[in-house]
Design an enzyme around this catalytic site. Structure first.
Site, mmCIF file in Angstrom:
data_model
loop_
_atom_site.group_PDB
_atom_site.id
_atom_site.type_symbol
_atom_site.label_atom_id
_atom_site.label_comp_id
_atom_site.label_asym_id
_atom_site.label_seq_id
_atom_site.Cartn_x
_atom_site.Cartn_y
_atom_site.Cartn_z
ATOM 1 N N ARG A 131 2.850 -12.358 6.342
ATOM 2 C CA ARG A 131 3.540 -13.033 7.280
ATOM 3 C C ARG A 131 4.024 -12.520 8.863
ATOM 4 N NH1 ARG A 131 2.830 -12.445 2.992
ATOM 5 N NH2 ARG A 131 3.974 -11.571 2.246
ATOM 6 N N CYS A 177 11.230 -14.357 -0.394
ATOM 7 C CA CYS A 177 10.258 -13.901 1.192
ATOM 8 C C CYS A 177 11.322 -14.301 2.797
ATOM 9 C CB CYS A 177 8.775 -14.052 1.510
ATOM 10 S SG CYS A 177 8.207 -13.444 3.152
ATOM 11 N N THR A 233 10.107 -13.090 6.076
ATOM 12 C CA THR A 233 9.521 -12.912 7.219
ATOM 13 C C THR A 233 8.968 -14.877 6.893
ATOM 14 O OG1 THR A 233 8.939 -11.436 7.315
ATOM 15 C CG2 THR A 233 7.797 -12.965 8.352
ATOM 16 N N THR A 269 11.633 -7.058 8.751
ATOM 17 C CA THR A 269 10.180 -6.876 9.393
ATOM 18 C C THR A 269 10.714 -7.123 10.579
ATOM 19 O OG1 THR A 269 9.485 -8.445 8.996
ATOM 20 C CG2 THR A 269 8.915 -7.179 7.379
ATOM 21 N N LYS A 306 5.562 -1.604 -0.633
ATOM 22 C CA LYS A 306 4.918 -2.321 -0.018
ATOM 23 C C LYS A 306 3.274 -1.789 -0.632
ATOM 24 C CE LYS A 306 5.646 -6.008 2.360
ATOM 25 N NZ LYS A 306 5.333 -7.405 1.718
ATOM 26 N N CYS A 328 14.951 -8.242 4.347
ATOM 27 C CA CYS A 328 13.780 -7.796 4.215
ATOM 28 C C CYS A 328 13.689 -7.644 2.281
ATOM 29 C CB CYS A 328 12.696 -6.904 4.299
ATOM 30 S SG CYS A 328 10.807 -6.786 3.964
#
Length: 266
Positions: free
Chosen positions: A73, A108, A110, A158, A198, A227
């Site tokens: 994203r 999520c 984003t 992010t 991640k 985030c």
């Protein structure tokens, strides 16, 4: 009983719908997950932990699409040439609706930037992690801020979430003043998210806490973990006891339980 050499006919989509099966609850939760996978696992654990239940049957019914291959994203927001995640998000929302989900939660932050097209493609509601976290942050900040200024909320997120301004818009609509990390601080936040959680690499917990402390020293009443990878760190470090922090995955889990008609354990 099927005769030898014969196959059992595949059920139709109508037969697969959970809302026509009396063993499923009326408020089945659809989840678009995998954005990223660790955050989805955390979201599901929080839904279990915060649901008032004394046996299996008192927990929520969920349909989870852990669609980890959905295009990134943040990359799509920052670079228009990068694959657009909207078609994947839209199809997954439609799949969940077709299976009989009553509403959809998306762990999520984003992805919120792409919600308008996704919402337009289905007739069931989407629970917004950004809107729910913003409301939780506004409430917490209002409790702790001085009466002579608007609630001040800092956001760790992010680059994509920050660039899209999703939290800025949601918080400002609630009367909050928004603070953002400096360039150097933002680089550390992104490293925690992408190089740490991640990628499964080491996480600079000390550096992340230094960013939180710096933002509170600048006047932030609360700091949002905006985030879901930061939510993973928040959970692992047991930061729920820190009153200056508001977590986005926890906020979404609470809102999801309420949307399903239950009262979360707080």
């Amino acid at each position: 009983m099927t005769a030898p050499g014969m196959t059992t006919p595949s059920p139709s989509l109508a037969e697969l719908r959970v809302d026509t099966d009396p063993t499923w609850s009326a408020a089945v939760v659809g989840v678009i997950g995998g954005l990223g996978p660790a955050a989805t696992a955390l979201f599901l654990q929080l839904v279990v932990d915060l649901t008032p239940a004394t046996n299996d049957q008192e927990h929520l019914d969920l349909i989870v699409l852990d669609h980890s291959t959905t295009p990134d994203r943040t990359a799509a927001i920052l670079d228009p040439s990068h694959p657009d995640p909207t078609p994947s998000l839209t199809r997954d929302a439609q799949r969940l609706e077709a299976l009989g989900a009553a509403f959809i939660s998306v762990p999520c932050n984003t992805a919120h930037h792409f919600f308008a097209e996704v919402e337009a493609a289905v007739s069931i509601p989407l629970v917004s992690i950004v809107d729910e976290t913003a409301k939780a942050a506004q409430r917490r900040a209002a409790e702790t801020s001085d009466a002579d200024h608007a609630p001040r909320v800092a956001v760790l997120a992010t680059d994509g979430t920050r660039s899209a301004g999703v939290y800025q818009g949601a918080l400002e609509a609630l009367g909050c003043e928004v603070l953002l990390p400096s360039t150097a601080q933002q680089e550390l936040v992104m490293s925690v998210i992408y190089d740490g959680v991640k990628a499964g690499g080491p996480v600079d917990v000390t550096g992340l806490l230094a960013v939180v402390d710096a933002l509170t020293e600048e006047g932030a009443d609360v700091v949002v973990m905006g985030c879901t990878e930061l939510s993973v760190v928040y959970a692992e470090q047991r930061w729920r006891s820190r009153p200056e922090l508001v977590d986005s995955v926890e906020s979404l889990a609470i809102a999801t339980i309420r949307q399903a008609g239950r009262t979360p354990k707080l």
